[in-house]
Write a protein that holds these residues in place. Structure first.
Motif, PDB file in Angstrom:
ATOM      1  N   TYR A   7       3.802 -29.609  75.171  1.00 50.47           N
ATOM      2  CA  TYR A   7       4.987 -29.313  74.749  1.00 50.47           C
ATOM      3  C   TYR A   7       4.904 -29.321  73.077  1.00 50.47           C
ATOM      4  O   TYR A   7       4.173 -30.351  72.566  1.00 50.47           O
ATOM      5  CB  TYR A   7       5.947 -30.680  75.026  1.00 50.47           C
ATOM      6  CG  TYR A   7       6.121 -30.658  76.668  1.00 50.47           C
ATOM      7  CD1 TYR A   7       7.401 -29.938  77.257  1.00 50.47           C
ATOM      8  CD2 TYR A   7       5.238 -31.411  77.436  1.00 50.47           C
ATOM      9  CE1 TYR A   7       7.462 -30.289  78.677  1.00 50.47           C
ATOM     10  CE2 TYR A   7       5.469 -31.321  78.889  1.00 50.47           C
ATOM     11  CZ  TYR A   7       6.591 -30.874  79.468  1.00 50.47           C
ATOM     12  OH  TYR A   7       7.028 -30.873  80.837  1.00 50.47           O
ATOM     13  N   GLY A  37      14.177 -26.294  66.738  1.00 54.59           N
ATOM     14  CA  GLY A  37      14.366 -27.488  67.310  1.00 54.59           C
ATOM     15  C   GLY A  37      14.283 -27.459  68.758  1.00 54.59           C
ATOM     16  O   GLY A  37      14.358 -28.364  69.526  1.00 54.59           O
ATOM     17  N   ARG A  38      13.978 -26.247  69.207  1.00 55.04           N
ATOM     18  CA  ARG A  38      13.919 -25.986  70.636  1.00 55.04           C
ATOM     19  C   ARG A  38      12.403 -26.608  70.869  1.00 55.04           C
ATOM     20  O   ARG A  38      11.711 -26.576  70.241  1.00 55.04           O
ATOM     21  CB  ARG A  38      13.937 -24.696  71.065  1.00 55.04           C
ATOM     22  CG  ARG A  38      15.355 -24.050  70.763  1.00 55.04           C
ATOM     23  CD  ARG A  38      15.390 -22.688  71.054  1.00 55.04           C
ATOM     24  NE  ARG A  38      15.433 -22.332  72.476  1.00 55.04           N
ATOM     25  CZ  ARG A  38      15.259 -20.953  72.814  1.00 55.04           C
ATOM     26  NH1 ARG A  38      15.469 -19.896  71.936  1.00 55.04           N
ATOM     27  NH2 ARG A  38      15.274 -20.603  74.051  1.00 55.04           N
ATOM     28  N   LEU A  39      12.348 -26.716  72.258  1.00 55.05           N
ATOM     29  CA  LEU A  39      10.725 -27.488  72.665  1.00 55.05           C
ATOM     30  C   LEU A  39      10.242 -26.419  73.831  1.00 55.05           C
ATOM     31  O   LEU A  39      10.945 -26.077  74.656  1.00 55.05           O
ATOM     32  CB  LEU A  39      11.137 -28.748  73.506  1.00 55.05           C
ATOM     33  CG  LEU A  39      10.065 -29.337  73.995  1.00 55.05           C
ATOM     34  CD1 LEU A  39       9.125 -30.141  72.639  1.00 55.05           C
ATOM     35  CD2 LEU A  39      10.518 -30.732  74.810  1.00 55.05           C
ATOM     36  N   THR A  97       5.887 -23.378  64.562  1.00 47.08           N
ATOM     37  CA  THR A  97       6.050 -24.659  65.467  1.00 47.08           C
ATOM     38  C   THR A  97       5.464 -25.711  64.776  1.00 47.08           C
ATOM     39  O   THR A  97       4.502 -25.821  63.896  1.00 47.08           O
ATOM     40  CB  THR A  97       5.377 -24.376  66.678  1.00 47.08           C
ATOM     41  OG1 THR A  97       3.893 -24.078  66.642  1.00 47.08           O
ATOM     42  CG2 THR A  97       5.703 -23.248  67.430  1.00 47.08           C
ATOM     43  N   GLU A  98       5.525 -27.026  65.500  1.00 50.42           N
ATOM     44  CA  GLU A  98       4.663 -28.150  64.814  1.00 50.42           C
ATOM     45  C   GLU A  98       3.386 -28.009  65.407  1.00 50.42           C
ATOM     46  O   GLU A  98       2.955 -27.142  66.229  1.00 50.42           O
ATOM     47  CB  GLU A  98       5.246 -29.380  65.292  1.00 50.42           C
ATOM     48  CG  GLU A  98       5.093 -29.663  66.801  1.00 50.42           C
ATOM     49  CD  GLU A  98       5.654 -30.824  67.604  1.00 50.42           C
ATOM     50  OE1 GLU A  98       5.311 -31.244  68.440  1.00 50.42           O
ATOM     51  OE2 GLU A  98       6.492 -31.733  66.948  1.00 50.42           O
ATOM     52  N   LYS A 127       7.233 -28.607  69.697  1.00 50.32           N
ATOM     53  CA  LYS A 127       8.859 -28.350  69.027  1.00 50.32           C
ATOM     54  C   LYS A 127       8.581 -27.210  68.040  1.00 50.32           C
ATOM     55  O   LYS A 127       7.504 -27.127  67.422  1.00 50.32           O
ATOM     56  CB  LYS A 127       9.010 -29.455  68.244  1.00 50.32           C
ATOM     57  CG  LYS A 127      10.746 -29.471  67.742  1.00 50.32           C
ATOM     58  CD  LYS A 127      10.929 -30.779  67.170  1.00 50.32           C
ATOM     59  CE  LYS A 127      11.877 -31.544  68.212  1.00 50.32           C
ATOM     60  NZ  LYS A 127      12.592 -32.721  67.872  1.00 50.32           N
ATOM     61  N   ARG A 128       9.609 -26.310  68.383  1.00 48.43           N
ATOM     62  CA  ARG A 128       9.638 -25.221  67.357  1.00 48.43           C
ATOM     63  C   ARG A 128      10.565 -25.504  66.236  1.00 48.43           C
ATOM     64  O   ARG A 128      11.207 -26.703  66.241  1.00 48.43           O
ATOM     65  CB  ARG A 128      10.432 -23.867  68.116  1.00 48.43           C
ATOM     66  CG  ARG A 128       9.835 -23.497  69.416  1.00 48.43           C
ATOM     67  CD  ARG A 128      10.374 -22.435  70.148  1.00 48.43           C
ATOM     68  NE  ARG A 128      11.512 -21.554  69.558  1.00 48.43           N
ATOM     69  CZ  ARG A 128      11.889 -20.796  69.997  1.00 48.43           C
ATOM     70  NH1 ARG A 128      11.388 -20.280  71.050  1.00 48.43           N
ATOM     71  NH2 ARG A 128      12.567 -19.953  69.196  1.00 48.43           N
TER      72      ARG A 128
END
Length: 87
Positions: A9, A15-17, A49-50, A11-12
């Motif tokens: 998982y 804010g979307r995962l 993304t993170e 995070k973009r």
């Protein structure tokens, strides 16, 4: 071929995962190599993304690989199954 599935998982920036699986040969145990495969996949995306880490990428299970997954592993060492918010 048996493959290990790593549930991931990330995070973009919007804010979307993202949810995707990284599939590698069952014999591959080096977590850093698997995280590097995930990083390589994320760099191919048009959005930011993170960073990927062991906190968001965990071994899930072992399964029998499909022909597509086997071909991906032969060509690049890993395969990705996109689940949610990957595009």
């Amino acid at each position: 071929m048996k493959v290990s599935v790593w549930d991931t998982y990330v995070k973009r920036d919007d804010g979307r995962l993202m949810h995707f699986d990284i599939l590698v040969p069952n014999s591959l145990q080096d977590e850093q190599t698997i995280l590097n495969y995930g990083t390589s996949y994320l760099k191919s995306k048009a959005f930011k993304t993170e960073s990927i880490s062991s906190k968001i990428c965990n071994f899930c299970h072992i399964e029998q690989a499909t022909e597509t997954v086997i071909n991906d592993i032969k060509n690049k060492g890993f395969s990705i199954i996109e689940m949610e918010n990957c595009n």
